[in-house]
Design a protein around this motif. Structure first.
Motif, PDB file in Angstrom:
ATOM      1  N   GLY A 105     -10.193   6.268  -9.451  1.00 42.90           N
ATOM      2  CA  GLY A 105      -9.534   5.305  -8.577  1.00 42.90           C
ATOM      3  C   GLY A 105     -10.007   5.369  -7.144  1.00 42.90           C
ATOM      4  O   GLY A 105      -9.498   4.628  -6.296  1.00 42.90           O
ATOM      5  N   ARG A 106     -10.969   6.279  -6.857  1.00 45.92           N
ATOM      6  CA  ARG A 106     -11.532   6.446  -5.516  1.00 45.92           C
ATOM      7  C   ARG A 106     -10.442   6.698  -4.479  1.00 45.92           C
ATOM      8  O   ARG A 106     -10.454   6.138  -3.377  1.00 45.92           O
ATOM      9  N   VAL A 107      -9.517   7.550  -4.856  1.00 44.92           N
ATOM     10  CA  VAL A 107      -8.418   7.897  -3.952  1.00 44.92           C
ATOM     11  C   VAL A 107      -8.886   8.968  -2.974  1.00 44.92           C
ATOM     12  O   VAL A 107      -9.326  10.044  -3.400  1.00 44.92           O
ATOM     13  N   PRO A 108      -8.842   8.728  -1.678  1.00 48.33           N
ATOM     14  CA  PRO A 108      -9.176   9.785  -0.714  1.00 48.33           C
ATOM     15  C   PRO A 108      -8.174  10.946  -0.832  1.00 48.33           C
ATOM     16  O   PRO A 108      -6.970  10.735  -0.663  1.00 48.33           O
ATOM     17  N   TRP A 109      -8.680  12.134  -1.174  1.00 51.29           N
ATOM     18  CA  TRP A 109      -7.809  13.310  -1.290  1.00 51.29           C
ATOM     19  C   TRP A 109      -8.028  14.171  -0.056  1.00 51.29           C
ATOM     20  O   TRP A 109      -9.032  14.875   0.048  1.00 51.29           O
ATOM     21  N   LEU A 110      -7.101  14.096   0.877  1.00 50.17           N
ATOM     22  CA  LEU A 110      -7.217  14.781   2.160  1.00 50.17           C
ATOM     23  C   LEU A 110      -6.553  16.145   2.061  1.00 50.17           C
ATOM     24  O   LEU A 110      -5.355  16.299   2.310  1.00 50.17           O
ATOM     25  N   ARG A 111      -7.323  17.135   1.666  1.00 51.88           N
ATOM     26  CA  ARG A 111      -6.784  18.479   1.444  1.00 51.88           C
ATOM     27  C   ARG A 111      -6.731  19.252   2.761  1.00 51.88           C
ATOM     28  O   ARG A 111      -7.481  18.999   3.689  1.00 51.88           O
ATOM     29  N   GLY A 112      -5.837  20.226   2.806  1.00 50.03           N
ATOM     30  CA  GLY A 112      -5.671  21.005   4.034  1.00 50.03           C
ATOM     31  C   GLY A 112      -5.159  20.152   5.183  1.00 50.03           C
ATOM     32  O   GLY A 112      -5.454  20.421   6.348  1.00 50.03           O
ATOM     33  N   THR A 113      -4.355  19.130   4.854  1.00 43.64           N
ATOM     34  CA  THR A 113      -3.887  18.161   5.855  1.00 43.64           C
ATOM     35  C   THR A 113      -2.383  17.967   5.709  1.00 43.64           C
ATOM     36  O   THR A 113      -1.867  17.925   4.594  1.00 43.64           O
ATOM     37  N   ARG A 114      -1.693  17.864   6.813  1.00 44.83           N
ATOM     38  CA  ARG A 114      -0.250  17.629   6.799  1.00 44.83           C
ATOM     39  C   ARG A 114       0.077  16.265   7.405  1.00 44.83           C
ATOM     40  O   ARG A 114      -0.581  15.825   8.362  1.00 44.83           O
ATOM     41  N   LEU A 115       1.089  15.618   6.854  1.00 44.03           N
ATOM     42  CA  LEU A 115       1.661  14.429   7.484  1.00 44.03           C
ATOM     43  C   LEU A 115       2.698  14.927   8.482  1.00 44.03           C
ATOM     44  O   LEU A 115       3.673  15.563   8.096  1.00 44.03           O
ATOM     45  N   THR A 116       2.486  14.646   9.766  1.00 44.06           N
ATOM     46  CA  THR A 116       3.339  15.232  10.802  1.00 44.06           C
ATOM     47  C   THR A 116       4.355  14.270  11.392  1.00 44.06           C
ATOM     48  O   THR A 116       5.341  14.697  11.998  1.00 44.06           O
ATOM     49  N   ALA A 117       4.134  12.950  11.242  1.00 46.74           N
ATOM     50  CA  ALA A 117       5.084  11.986  11.802  1.00 46.74           C
ATOM     51  C   ALA A 117       4.834  10.617  11.189  1.00 46.74           C
ATOM     52  O   ALA A 117       3.740  10.310  10.724  1.00 46.74           O
ATOM     53  N   ILE A 118       5.898   9.810  11.172  1.00 51.69           N
ATOM     54  CA  ILE A 118       5.822   8.432  10.675  1.00 51.69           C
ATOM     55  C   ILE A 118       6.547   7.541  11.672  1.00 51.69           C
ATOM     56  O   ILE A 118       7.628   7.895  12.161  1.00 51.69           O
ATOM     57  N   GLU A 119       5.949   6.382  11.966  1.00 43.61           N
ATOM     58  CA  GLU A 119       6.607   5.438  12.861  1.00 43.61           C
ATOM     59  C   GLU A 119       6.339   4.010  12.401  1.00 43.61           C
ATOM     60  O   GLU A 119       5.315   3.736  11.767  1.00 43.61           O
TER      61      GLU A 119
ATOM     62  N   ASP B  48       0.841  -1.201   0.000  1.00 39.86           N
ATOM     63  CA  ASP B  48       0.000   0.000   0.000  1.00 39.86           C
ATOM     64  C   ASP B  48       0.874   1.247   0.000  1.00 39.86           C
ATOM     65  O   ASP B  48       1.862   1.322   0.743  1.00 39.86           O
ATOM     66  N   ILE B  49       0.486   2.221  -0.802  1.00 37.49           N
ATOM     67  CA  ILE B  49       1.277   3.447  -0.964  1.00 37.49           C
ATOM     68  C   ILE B  49       0.475   4.643  -0.477  1.00 37.49           C
ATOM     69  O   ILE B  49      -0.699   4.813  -0.838  1.00 37.49           O
ATOM     70  N   LEU B  50       1.100   5.469   0.340  1.00 30.26           N
ATOM     71  CA  LEU B  50       0.527   6.734   0.801  1.00 30.26           C
ATOM     72  C   LEU B  50       1.353   7.868   0.214  1.00 30.26           C
ATOM     73  O   LEU B  50       2.579   7.848   0.298  1.00 30.26           O
ATOM     74  N   ILE B  51       0.699   8.858  -0.390  1.00 30.74           N
ATOM     75  CA  ILE B  51       1.381  10.024  -0.949  1.00 30.74           C
ATOM     76  C   ILE B  51       1.045  11.224  -0.075  1.00 30.74           C
ATOM     77  O   ILE B  51      -0.136  11.461   0.234  1.00 30.74           O
ATOM     78  N   ALA B  52       2.047  12.001   0.309  1.00 33.47           N
ATOM     79  CA  ALA B  52       1.799  13.135   1.200  1.00 33.47           C
ATOM     80  C   ALA B  52       2.754  14.269   0.910  1.00 33.47           C
ATOM     81  O   ALA B  52       3.899  14.058   0.502  1.00 33.47           O
ATOM     82  N   GLY B  53       2.276  15.485   1.124  1.00 31.42           N
ATOM     83  CA  GLY B  53       3.119  16.667   0.960  1.00 31.42           C
ATOM     84  C   GLY B  53       2.348  17.825   0.396  1.00 31.42           C
ATOM     85  O   GLY B  53       1.250  18.147   0.860  1.00 31.42           O
TER      86      GLY B  53
ATOM     87  N   LEU C  13      -2.452   2.659 -13.340  1.00 33.15           N
ATOM     88  CA  LEU C  13      -1.787   1.364 -13.344  1.00 33.15           C
ATOM     89  C   LEU C  13      -2.521   0.338 -12.474  1.00 33.15           C
ATOM     90  O   LEU C  13      -2.028  -0.771 -12.273  1.00 33.15           O
ATOM     91  N   GLY C  14      -3.688   0.717 -11.965  1.00 37.47           N
ATOM     92  CA  GLY C  14      -4.472  -0.201 -11.159  1.00 37.47           C
ATOM     93  C   GLY C  14      -4.024  -0.321  -9.716  1.00 37.47           C
ATOM     94  O   GLY C  14      -4.450  -1.235  -9.017  1.00 37.47           O
ATOM     95  N   ARG C  15      -3.177   0.615  -9.247  1.00 33.76           N
ATOM     96  CA  ARG C  15      -2.666   0.579  -7.881  1.00 33.76           C
ATOM     97  C   ARG C  15      -2.875   1.936  -7.208  1.00 33.76           C
ATOM     98  O   ARG C  15      -1.907   2.604  -6.838  1.00 33.76           O
ATOM     99  N   PRO C  16      -4.107   2.398  -7.065  1.00 36.56           N
ATOM    100  CA  PRO C  16      -4.328   3.720  -6.465  1.00 36.56           C
ATOM    101  C   PRO C  16      -3.783   3.778  -5.046  1.00 36.56           C
ATOM    102  O   PRO C  16      -3.817   2.771  -4.317  1.00 36.56           O
ATOM    103  N   PRO C  17      -3.259   4.919  -4.640  1.00 37.87           N
ATOM    104  CA  PRO C  17      -2.735   5.038  -3.271  1.00 37.87           C
ATOM    105  C   PRO C  17      -3.867   4.967  -2.246  1.00 37.87           C
ATOM    106  O   PRO C  17      -5.027   5.243  -2.558  1.00 37.87           O
ATOM    107  N   VAL C  18      -3.504   4.588  -1.017  1.00 35.93           N
ATOM    108  CA  VAL C  18      -4.504   4.506   0.045  1.00 35.93           C
ATOM    109  C   VAL C  18      -5.019   5.888   0.414  1.00 35.93           C
ATOM    110  O   VAL C  18      -6.132   6.033   0.920  1.00 35.93           O
ATOM    111  N   ALA C  19      -4.221   6.914   0.151  1.00 35.62           N
ATOM    112  CA  ALA C  19      -4.660   8.299   0.381  1.00 35.62           C
ATOM    113  C   ALA C  19      -3.671   9.245  -0.275  1.00 35.62           C
ATOM    114  O   ALA C  19      -2.499   8.919  -0.469  1.00 35.62           O
ATOM    115  N   LEU C  20      -4.174  10.423  -0.628  1.00 38.08           N
ATOM    116  CA  LEU C  20      -3.359  11.521  -1.147  1.00 38.08           C
ATOM    117  C   LEU C  20      -3.514  12.675  -0.168  1.00 38.08           C
ATOM    118  O   LEU C  20      -4.598  13.250  -0.036  1.00 38.08           O
ATOM    119  N   VAL C  21      -2.457  12.978   0.563  1.00 33.88           N
ATOM    120  CA  VAL C  21      -2.482  13.987   1.623  1.00 33.88           C
ATOM    121  C   VAL C  21      -1.876  15.276   1.083  1.00 33.88           C
ATOM    122  O   VAL C  21      -0.724  15.293   0.658  1.00 33.88           O
TER     123      VAL C  21
END
Length: 441
Positions: free
Chosen positions: A217-231, A154-159, A174-182
């Protein structure tokens, strides 16, 4: 290295993307002797990068224009030096190239040098951004172009910025939509900028096509949102997101692709001087304006060189560059982050700033608390920017925090973590030690 071992030409072009090839074609068409050096095994640059094996769907745009450029390059007798990495110019005006195929350093004595090495991707540091499984959006896009398929998981795109939408569109096709676009901005909240985009119909059509694939692709586009941490969590990556209202949520993924804009790839390039070789920059290396401006800017750089080498022939100006500058301004307004706060100001102390050396925001703040240190002291004593990339990826962020710690002091552009100097890239000891075969002059 003797003069018998040095190639001579009127112009050496560095970079085999659209701007570099366009410049080489224009220069050769004017009767100048031209050499073209490209660090990869094929021409193409980032946008026209050639896929491995089968043709890639995400590489189809602009194919006809690129084919015309490559055909013109061949007709004008310019044989590119592939797998040649540009190192810099020595004190005698020799341009040094690391011939990766031949494992040796070769020298070219040009009267002028056109540098067209493209843009570099900006990625802001976040806690955990150095973990395995995290890459840049541009890096993932190159994997798609070269291999034709994304890595597993699963791929998450953020920025922030339009490249993230283009990448999500490519994955969806390509048939592999990301789990979300942040997305830190919200283009839907800026209708005035969207209306201005209509003055650039080609760009508007491309944007509409990307959005159509994202929606299909029904990609959730989370606008006005920041990725703040990854663990790391349960063998995957847990990304913490915070929206414009301050609400937090977590999304799990196997791969996280980060992107926070692009900037000219001018790292390590000293300012041009009036002595030979004349140094001219072209394309995104000079100003990050995208593929539509690259060809025009490459030709304009070539005309500047022609005017310098053949006085009396003025450099004709192409309006394409100015027009695309306006387009990039519109995109900047569309994708301006909703939260105008400084994203680096609240970084936890444990956040890694310099990934090569593992140096953290807390370690930098501790140094700055000791007194008014110069950027050189921060580099040498703190080891920021002293790793393999020599500050290529961390210097901007380090200097941003340094400037923010000095109210009323120097603004960020006035600071330098290290002085620009040749060589622009590291060179292997083996290549330096190799005996050079004599080359014709």
């Amino acid at each position: 290295m003797t003069e018998r071992q040095v190639s001579r030409c009127d112009v050496l072009v560095i970079g085999g993307g659209a701007a570099g090839v366009a410049a080489a074609v224009e220069l050769a068409g004017a009767g100048l002797s031209v050499e073209l050096a490209e660090q990869r095994a094929a021409l193409g640059g980032a946008y026209h990068r050639q896929p491995a094996g089968r043709a890639s769907k995400v590489h189809a745009r602009g194919r006809r224009q690129w084919s015309r450029l490559v055909d013109a390059l061949e007709r004008n007798g310019v044989a590119p030096r592939l797998r040649h990495v540009f190192l810099g110019v020595d004190s005698n005006g020799l341009a040094m190239l690391d011939d990766r195929a031949g494992s040796r350093v070769v020298a070219v004595r040009p009267r002028a040098l056109v540098i067209a090495v493209g843009a570099v991707e900006r990625v802001l540091p976040r806690p955990g951004w150095q973990l395995p499984g995290i890459m840049t959006a541009g890096g993932l896009q190159m994997i798609l172009k070269e291999g034709g398929s994304p890595p597993p998981g699963d791929i998450l795109i953020a920025g922030n910025g339009p490249l993230t939408v283009a990448l999500a569109s490519d994955l969806a096709r390509l048939g592999r939509p990301p789990v979300a676009l942040v997305e830190a901005g919200d283009p839907f909240a800026r209708p005035a900028a969207a209306m201005r985009l209509a003055s650039h119909p080609g760009l508007a059509v491309e944007a509409a096509g990307h959005l159509a694939h994202v929606l299909a692709g029904r990609v959730p586009w989370l606008r006005g949102t920041r990725l703040t941490a990854i663990e790391p969590r349960d063998g995957r990556l847990a990304a913490t997101l915070r929206d414009r209202r301050g609400n937090a949520r977590t999304i799990a993924a196997d791969i996280v692709a980060l992107h926070d804009g692009i900037r000219p790839n001018d790292f390590g390039l000293p300012a041009a001087s009036g002595d030979e070789p004349v140094v001219i920059r072209a394309g995104d290396c000079r100003e990050a304006l995208g593929i539509r401006a690259a060809v025009a800017d490459g030709r304009h750089a070539a005309r500047q060189v022609i005017a310098r080498l053949a006085p009396g022939r003025p450099a004709r100006v192409d309006g394409t560059v100015a027009r695309q500058r306006g387009a990039q301004s519109i995109l900047g307004d569309l994708f301006r982050p909703v939260d105008g706060a400084d994203p680096l100001a609240a970084l936890p102390d444990e956040t890694v700033l310099c990934r090569c050396e593992g140096r953290t925001a807390g370690e930098l703040r501790a140094m700055l608390a000791e007194g008014d240190l110069s950027p050189r002291e921060i580099r040498l004593n703190g080891r920021f920017g002293m790793g393999l990339c020599q500050g290529r990826f961390c210097a901007d962020n380090v200097l941003h925090l340094v400037a923010a710690s000095r109210p009323g002091g120097p603004v960020e552009p006035a600071l330098r973590l290290g002085r620009d100097r040749w060589p622009a890239r590291p060179v292997s000891i083996a290549a330096l030690a190799a005996d050079d075969e004599p080359r014709g002059s």
